[in-house]
Design an enzyme around this catalytic site. Structure first.
Site, mmCIF file in Angstrom:
data_model
loop_
_atom_site.group_PDB
_atom_site.id
_atom_site.type_symbol
_atom_site.label_atom_id
_atom_site.label_comp_id
_atom_site.label_asym_id
_atom_site.label_seq_id
_atom_site.Cartn_x
_atom_site.Cartn_y
_atom_site.Cartn_z
ATOM 1 C CG ASP A 14 -2.088 0.895 1.109
ATOM 2 O OD1 ASP A 14 -2.286 1.459 0.028
ATOM 3 O OD2 ASP A 14 -2.822 1.058 2.101
ATOM 4 C CD GLU A 61 -13.583 -4.793 -2.363
ATOM 5 O OE1 GLU A 61 -12.451 -5.273 -2.156
ATOM 6 O OE2 GLU A 61 -14.618 -5.496 -2.445
ATOM 7 C CG ASN A 62 -7.668 -2.104 -5.984
ATOM 8 O OD1 ASN A 62 -6.798 -2.946 -5.802
ATOM 9 N ND2 ASN A 62 -7.901 -1.145 -5.091
ATOM 10 C CD1 TRP A 63 -12.827 -4.876 -10.044
ATOM 11 C CD2 TRP A 63 -12.022 -4.159 -11.998
ATOM 12 N NE1 TRP A 63 -12.187 -5.932 -10.656
ATOM 13 C CE2 TRP A 63 -11.690 -5.521 -11.858
ATOM 14 C CE3 TRP A 63 -11.608 -3.490 -13.166
ATOM 15 C CZ2 TRP A 63 -10.970 -6.233 -12.824
ATOM 16 C CZ3 TRP A 63 -10.892 -4.198 -14.129
ATOM 17 C CH2 TRP A 63 -10.584 -5.555 -13.948
#
Ligand code: FPP
Length: 236
Positions: A14, A61-63
């Site tokens: 991250d 969730e990164n979409w």
């Protein structure tokens, strides 16, 4: 003191975006530098005889991110796979992917399949790349497949044990010994929930592109100082 080497290290890489923003650069530059950091660390890890490295490359969730960033990441995965494939093969590391393939583009899927296929007999370590991955999805998917096998009479309800469930996950991997999350966030973010049951957690403020061999040594030193009891009591 003899160093205890964790068998399975997992990393939530991250802070790429913040690394770039701090330098007034585009977020994508942070991802590019993140890919470089991953190359360095992956080589270091297998030299240290850590057997399995799992990394969170892209979550389900990164979409939600801007299309430009998502497209950049997919292209970066493709380029990184191609650029590092020879080294991976040379080192004898087996590459596996965890996650759901739908929504990924054909080129990325083809590259993933090629890497998995051509390294499947390698024995010097496992590189588990979590791409379009979510921990709850992984357990749900395993549960559905177990239910189907019970319904079809392949297994019975009594056969269901943690070891059996592990085999129905995206990959049958050993438990995580050490989880590292960079960038000062103290969350698990739906990453490898099942495999993390007894993991030691290590959080650092260092942003992922700055995470180097020295930072890895610090994490391994911290791991060595932990008293792993697995629910038992340490004998004095
Ligand atoms: C999280 O940082 C990082 C990602 C979502 C992408 C991780 C990808 C790489 C390190 C590229 C290389 C990977 C492979 C497998 C070749 P962030 O963007 O959430 O950072 P921020 O929290 O500072 O915004």
């Amino acid at each position: 003191m003899n160093e205890v080497v964790p068998s399975h290290v997992a990393i939530i890489m991250d802070g790429n975006g913040r690394w770039a923003e701090k330098r007034k650069m585009k977020r994508t530059k942070g991802h590019q530098m993140g890919a470089k950091a991953l190359k360095r660390i992956s080589e270091y890890v297998y030299d240290k005889k850590i057997n399995v490295l799992s990394v969170f490359a892209f979550s389900t969730e990164n979409w939600k991110r801007d299309k430009e960033e998502v497209d950049y990441l997919m292209d970066l995965f493709l380029k990184s796979f191609k650029a590092n494939f020879d080294t991976i093969k040379q080192k004898g590391v087996k590459v596996v992917f965890s996650g759901i393939k739908d929504r990924l583009n054909d080129k990325v899927i083809k590259a993933m399949e090629k890497m998995s296929e051509e390294t499947k007999n390698n024995k010097n370590g496992i590189f588990n790349i979590c791409l379009n991955y979510g921990g709850q999805d992984e357990i749900t998917n395993a549960t559905k497949r177990i239910s189907k096998d019970v319904k079809d009479g392949v297994i019975s309800c009594d056969d269901i044990t943690p070891a059996l469930l592990n085999k129905y996950l995206f990959n049958d991997l050993p438990p995580i010994d050490l989880l590292i999350r960079t960038s000062g966030e103290y969350r698990i973010s739906n990453f490898m929930l099942w495999q993390m049951a007894y993991a030691e957690l290590y959080f650092t403020d260092t942003l992922w592109p700055d995470f180097d061999e020295k930072e890895m040594d610090k994490a391994l030193l911290a791991y060595n100082k932990r008293d792993r009891r697995f629910g038992g009591v340490t004998k004095k």
